[in-house]
Scaffold this motif. Sequence first.
Motif, PDB file in Angstrom:
ATOM      1  N   TYR A   1      -2.464   5.035   4.500  1.00  0.00           N
ATOM      2  CA  TYR A   1      -1.455   5.010   3.431  1.00  0.00           C
ATOM      3  C   TYR A   1      -1.862   5.811   2.192  1.00  0.00           C
ATOM      4  O   TYR A   1      -1.013   6.402   1.527  1.00  0.00           O
ATOM      5  CB  TYR A   1      -1.123   3.564   3.052  1.00  0.00           C
ATOM      6  N   PHE A   2      -3.158   5.835   1.905  1.00  0.00           N
ATOM      7  CA  PHE A   2      -3.585   6.567   0.707  1.00  0.00           C
ATOM      8  C   PHE A   2      -4.056   7.985   1.015  1.00  0.00           C
ATOM      9  O   PHE A   2      -4.119   8.827   0.119  1.00  0.00           O
ATOM     10  CB  PHE A   2      -4.696   5.798  -0.012  1.00  0.00           C
TER      11      PHE A   2
ATOM     12  N   ARG B   1       0.837  -1.207   0.000  1.00  0.00           N
ATOM     13  CA  ARG B   1       0.000   0.000   0.000  1.00  0.00           C
ATOM     14  C   ARG B   1       0.872   1.257   0.000  1.00  0.00           C
ATOM     15  O   ARG B   1       0.604   2.213  -0.735  1.00  0.00           O
ATOM     16  CB  ARG B   1      -0.920   0.009   1.224  1.00  0.00           C
TER      17      ARG B   1
ATOM     18  N   SER C   1      -8.103   2.821   9.227  1.00  0.00           N
ATOM     19  CA  SER C   1      -7.680   1.661   8.445  1.00  0.00           C
ATOM     20  C   SER C   1      -6.348   1.926   7.747  1.00  0.00           C
ATOM     21  O   SER C   1      -5.931   3.080   7.573  1.00  0.00           O
ATOM     22  CB  SER C   1      -8.740   1.321   7.399  1.00  0.00           C
ATOM     23  N   ASN C   2      -5.705   0.851   7.335  1.00  0.00           N
ATOM     24  CA  ASN C   2      -4.459   0.982   6.576  1.00  0.00           C
ATOM     25  C   ASN C   2      -4.670   1.780   5.288  1.00  0.00           C
ATOM     26  O   ASN C   2      -3.840   2.612   4.909  1.00  0.00           O
ATOM     27  CB  ASN C   2      -3.903  -0.399   6.232  1.00  0.00           C
ATOM     28  N   ASP C   3      -5.777   1.528   4.622  1.00  0.00           N
ATOM     29  CA  ASP C   3      -6.048   2.244   3.372  1.00  0.00           C
ATOM     30  C   ASP C   3      -6.148   3.741   3.604  1.00  0.00           C
ATOM     31  O   ASP C   3      -5.592   4.547   2.849  1.00  0.00           O
ATOM     32  CB  ASP C   3      -7.349   1.730   2.732  1.00  0.00           C
TER      33      ASP C   3
END
Length: 507
Positions: free
Chosen positions: A420-421, A161, A415-417
């Motif tokens: 990271y995004f 990611r 969340s990771n998403d």
Amino acid sequence: MLTILAYSMVVVFMYLIMTKRLPALVALIVVPIGFGVIGGFGPQLGPMMLDGIRNLAPTGVMLMFAILYFGIMIDSGLFDPVVRLILKLVGGDPFKIVVGTAVLAMFISLDGDGATTYMITVAAMLPLYVRLGMSRLVLACVIMLAGGVFNILPWGGPTARAATALGVDVGDIFVPMILPMAVTSLWVVFVACVLGMKERKRLGIMTLPTQAEKVAKEAQHVAVLQPAVAGVAAAAEMNGTTGHWSPAAAGTARDGNVHQLAGGRVESTATPSAEPALATGGGHGGGDDNGVANAAIKRPKLIWVNFAMTALLMAFLIKGVLPLPVLFMIFFAVAIMINYPGLEEQKERIAYHAANVVPVVSLIFAAGIFVGILQGTKMVDAIALSVIAGVPEWMGPYMAVVTGLLSIPFTFFISNDAFYFGIVPVLAKAAEVYGITAAEIGRASVIGQPVHLLSPLVASTYLLVGMCKVEFGDHQRFTLMWSISASLVMLVAALVFGVVPLMGSAG
């Protein structure tokens, strides 16, 4: 307003589950709905919740059939040789068992899949913890610490990611992090040693039945489960005719532990050994003297078939031949037909493992409501913006360290998403002014992964606490400081090895 609402929702949720005011299942549902109504999103909450549930549905299906598949493998006795080998290596020493748990979990974590690591490690180690009366919180803690370190493998998710969000090669992020990973792995082993010493001090060292076989023969088929501490009363006795273990007459049937008290005095307590069957898949009670599956449901003649099937499943998982839910559904269907061809046998096995499936899957769908509202109301965006706005200008040259520190709480809260995004690219843009590369920011951004796995947004965590049969809040309280310490050790190691710069320079 939305930012305050978002942080308040997370804080209230954590407070309720960590103080045991509400179980995680209920808190995941009522807390986001309550804050969604307070924020004026009432009419829109229905579609938001459905979107969240829909997004997590494949994960729920995957975990359900993964639990069933590995449950069948445990029932059939696939992991019995592993349990026996571990018994020979560690005996009844809690210290060796906890350290062995860490090493085994790190080895299995090489596949990059947390759910697989949890299922295989718990299947192999839980019988020993149950037999010796060891803390299951220690088991869950050590497994999660090991998984957190290896979660930054390129095929684990977060590193990919980060590389995608920053437009850099995965190898540029991961390869330099190998040395910090190795140092953090040693830290995990050290933590396991500390926890193992505490368990040894609490329980003492016990002689398991496998170690007492010679004594049993010499004593005319009557053996005693003896703690390996002088002057301690026997914890249990084995009937030489039936082979069943029962509490010794001198024991106090309370918690099955041997407690070492102040001044070196040791107190032995015992309890009937009904629980190992629950832990190891013995459908109607009573594992054998090694804590492995009930003999009536074991399939020793099929052990190599089951091993080959599991190896093939792991290969397909790594290569991504089919979506994970579909793979586990197919392999479960094949496994149960091969090992238990009778219709009644199949119904019995499914019904038995339903007790493990329902709590985990229900938590996954409840988490879908939490995530759906967090994302649908844009609370997650508000958190991200508050993080970026909260970084003062003087911290610019230290943006790599700031990114590493921010990754600890914010991969927990969001969340990771989203991290990271949504956050990492902005931090990388700010760091670029000070000569800090995107790859260096990417390395710093994965440092919080040992803490991330404790997040209520991580589906596999519910699998771990469900299999270990511990409360989610208890697990968080017990493991949180150790997880933070692992992330900090990784950050310091990354700074020492120069893979994350302490300070950039303008121009």
